[in-house]
Design a protein around this motif. Structure first.
Motif, mmCIF file in Angstrom:
data_model
loop_
_atom_site.group_PDB
_atom_site.id
_atom_site.type_symbol
_atom_site.label_atom_id
_atom_site.label_comp_id
_atom_site.label_asym_id
_atom_site.label_seq_id
_atom_site.Cartn_x
_atom_site.Cartn_y
_atom_site.Cartn_z
ATOM 1 N N ARG A 1 0.840 -1.209 0.000
ATOM 2 C CA ARG A 1 0.000 0.000 0.000
ATOM 3 C C ARG A 1 0.871 1.253 0.000
ATOM 4 O O ARG A 1 0.617 2.198 -0.758
ATOM 5 C CB ARG A 1 -0.914 -0.005 1.223
ATOM 6 N N GLN A 2 1.904 1.244 0.834
ATOM 7 C CA GLN A 2 2.775 2.416 0.902
ATOM 8 C C GLN A 2 3.565 2.598 -0.396
ATOM 9 O O GLN A 2 3.775 3.731 -0.847
ATOM 10 C CB GLN A 2 3.726 2.290 2.082
ATOM 11 N N ALA A 3 4.006 1.503 -1.007
ATOM 12 C CA ALA A 3 4.746 1.600 -2.260
ATOM 13 C C ALA A 3 3.889 2.201 -3.363
ATOM 14 O O ALA A 3 4.372 2.971 -4.198
ATOM 15 C CB ALA A 3 5.254 0.224 -2.678
ATOM 16 N N LEU A 4 2.617 1.855 -3.383
ATOM 17 C CA LEU A 4 1.716 2.343 -4.428
ATOM 18 C C LEU A 4 1.240 3.765 -4.185
ATOM 19 O O LEU A 4 0.558 4.344 -5.035
ATOM 20 C CB LEU A 4 0.518 1.398 -4.569
ATOM 21 N N THR A 5 1.615 4.334 -3.039
ATOM 22 C CA THR A 5 1.253 5.720 -2.729
ATOM 23 C C THR A 5 2.446 6.483 -2.163
ATOM 24 O O THR A 5 2.283 7.509 -1.513
ATOM 25 C CB THR A 5 0.096 5.771 -1.702
ATOM 26 N N PHE A 6 3.654 5.989 -2.407
ATOM 27 C CA PHE A 6 4.823 6.517 -1.696
ATOM 28 C C PHE A 6 5.061 7.989 -1.947
ATOM 29 O O PHE A 6 5.580 8.707 -1.089
ATOM 30 C CB PHE A 6 6.079 5.704 -2.051
ATOM 31 N N ASP A 7 4.684 8.494 -3.132
ATOM 32 C CA ASP A 7 4.962 9.885 -3.442
ATOM 33 C C ASP A 7 4.069 10.848 -2.662
ATOM 34 O O ASP A 7 4.306 12.062 -2.682
ATOM 35 C CB ASP A 7 4.850 10.146 -4.940
ATOM 36 N N SER A 8 3.063 10.326 -1.955
ATOM 37 C CA SER A 8 2.217 11.175 -1.118
ATOM 38 C C SER A 8 2.723 11.254 0.321
ATOM 39 O O SER A 8 2.171 11.997 1.143
ATOM 40 C CB SER A 8 0.776 10.659 -1.110
ATOM 41 N N LEU A 9 3.778 10.485 0.645
ATOM 42 C CA LEU A 9 4.274 10.432 2.016
ATOM 43 C C LEU A 9 5.104 11.670 2.354
ATOM 44 O O LEU A 9 5.899 12.142 1.536
ATOM 45 C CB LEU A 9 5.141 9.193 2.229
#
Length: 464
Positions: free
Chosen positions: A426-434
């Motif tokens: 989940r984090q990999a697929l949204t990492f640029d929002s972190l």
């Protein structure tokens, strides 16, 4: 002169097209899955131990933790071990036009630099990492095309990913245009121009050169930061290579060229594996029905051969044995990377009954794509021939999100808890929002040891 460096310095997150971001998110999740099972290999264990012995961290650079291990080493050491870990299982993303792979070097390298920056008190956000990754991938692909287009030998991915890593790491280190130019030149000069066909003809743990390309690129960036000079990089600057760089910033090779693998073996074997899988399913064939196999393919794939592999490296850099595995088992996953596969009677029977044939037509057309067909001779005297085909996962025949999810689940099963695997994905697929804190938590998850017990490692190791 220096157009690529100006691109690297000026690129903003909002300049990156959404389809490029989508590819890099998918590649991040895919690489995590490959690194998970790769961490169980002998290659990973050896290179992590060497990084711990010889590439210790310093207060000046900050510590970078080893993937799925946690030991603190230098950024170069973490890049070295991380690239070998990903490359030890030949299941990572790639580029057919480049005849190689960027992600296996770029991801572990930039994660290592980001981790060291966090350890040193500097912040890196997900959008900052995305910008560095986009820069490193794009520079790597174009350097690879330029290298293959201007030299006679066929070099490993380490030769051109070293350049992309240097530029991407330079971006994270906030180098200026001049230092980015020098970082690229240093990495190109010192990067490993190793011979890919040597590894094909004699498969060992050397693999695709990224294990040395990754730290070469990282060290080049740190050298340039301190004023070490090395420009120009001849695969980037000059009239001879302008064709591969003139549209940088307006066209993205990342979208056009990135493919994904269903099977953890050399891409050149995939067309034949896909072809035989389709034949078996379409005609309801069991492995016991097969008495002879003929694989028609291109020159490089024929050199994979592999009728009698004795190590993991020989098996994954082969074509005959993986095709025999698909016929006998109907799948090629982590279970098929265990040493017992080499002793499987049915797989060996089929491998010995397989003829590997170079076809002039396939050799001629296997440039940006790879081609093969398969013929099965059955006990009832039927002869089944597949259509000519290229691999599933190419950009014109992409893997679906569900197929990539299935691959990820298969590669992480039993090695990570289901909750940890799902959270990492989940984090990999949204990492640029972190934000910076969120990226640190992701790095914590990626560098904590695997969740399996130690006895599982031995079950997944091949030895010579």
């Amino acid at each position: 002169m220096g157009h690529f460096a100006e691109f690297a310095v000026a690129l903003n997150y909002n300049d990156i097209p959404e389809d490029v971001r989508t590819v890099l998110r998918r590649s991040f999740a895919d690489t995590i899955g490959v690194a998970t099972v790769g961490s169980t290999t002998e290659i990973a264990q050896i290179t992590k131990d060497v990084a711990d012995r010889l590439w210790r961290a310093s207060p000046q650079s900050g510590a970078a933790r080893l993937l799925f291990d946690g030991r603190p080493v230098s950024p170069a050491g973490a890049a070295f071990a991380g690239a070998f870990t990903v490359d030890s299982i030949d299941g990572h993303d790639g580029s057919s036009p480049c005849k190689g792979h960027a992600g296996s070097a770029v991801f572990p390298s930039l994660l290592a630099v980001a981790d060291s920056l966090h350890a040193g008190g500097q912040s890196v956000t997900g959008s900052g990492l995305m910008t560095a990754l986009a820069t490193a991938y794009e520079i790597s692909y174009r350097a690879g095309l330029a290298l293959h287009g201007t030299t006679a030998d066929y070099h490993t991915s380490g030769a051109w990913t070293a350049i992309g890593v240097a530029v991407g790491a330079g971006r994270l280190l906030k180098l200026d245009v001049d230092r980015i130019r020098h970082a690229a030149g240093i990495a190109e000069y010192h990067g490993p121009r190793s011979q890919m066909m040597r590894c094909i003809d004699h498969p060992t743990m050397l693999r695709d050169g990224v294990g040395w390309g990754a730290p070469s690129g990282v060290m080049a960036a740190y050298l340039a930061e301190l004023g070490f000079t090395g420009a120009p990089a001849v695969t980037i600057e000059g009239d001879a290579v302008d064709a591969w760089w003139s549209d940088l910033g307006t066209s993205w090779r990342i979208v056009e060229d990135t493919h994904y693998k269903l099977y953890p073996v050399c891409r050149w074997a995939h067309p034949a594996i896909d072809a035989v899988q389709e034949l078996m399913v379409a005609h309801g064939v069991r492995s016991q029905d097969v008495v002879k196999v003929r694989i028609n393919t291109f020159h490089y794939a024929v050199r994979l051969a592999g009728h009698n592999p004795s190590t993991l490296d020989e098996m994954t850099y082969s074509i005959v044995f993986p095709v025999a595995i698909m016929i006998a088992r109907g799948k090629i996953g982590p279970e098929e990377l265990a040493p017992a596969i080499l002793e499987d009677v049915e797989i060996n029977r089929i491998a010995q009954a397989t003829e590997l044939v170079e076809t002039e037509h396939y050799t001629r057309i296997s440039v940006g794509k790879r081609w093969a067909d398969v013929v099965l001779h059955l006990k009832d005297d039927r002869i089944l021939q597949s259509a000519p085909r290229s691999p599933k996962g190419d950009t014109d025949n992409p893997l679906t999100d569900n197929e990539l999810r299935g691959k990820y689940d298969t590669f992480t099963a039993g090695l990570l808890t289901s909750d940890r695997a799902e959270e990492l994905r989940r984090q990999a697929l949204t990492f640029d929002s972190l934000d910076s804190r969120g990226l640190t938590k992701l790095l914590d998850q990626l560098t904590n040891p695997l969740d399996c017990d130690a006895s599982r490692f031995a079950k997944r190791r091949f030895t010579s």
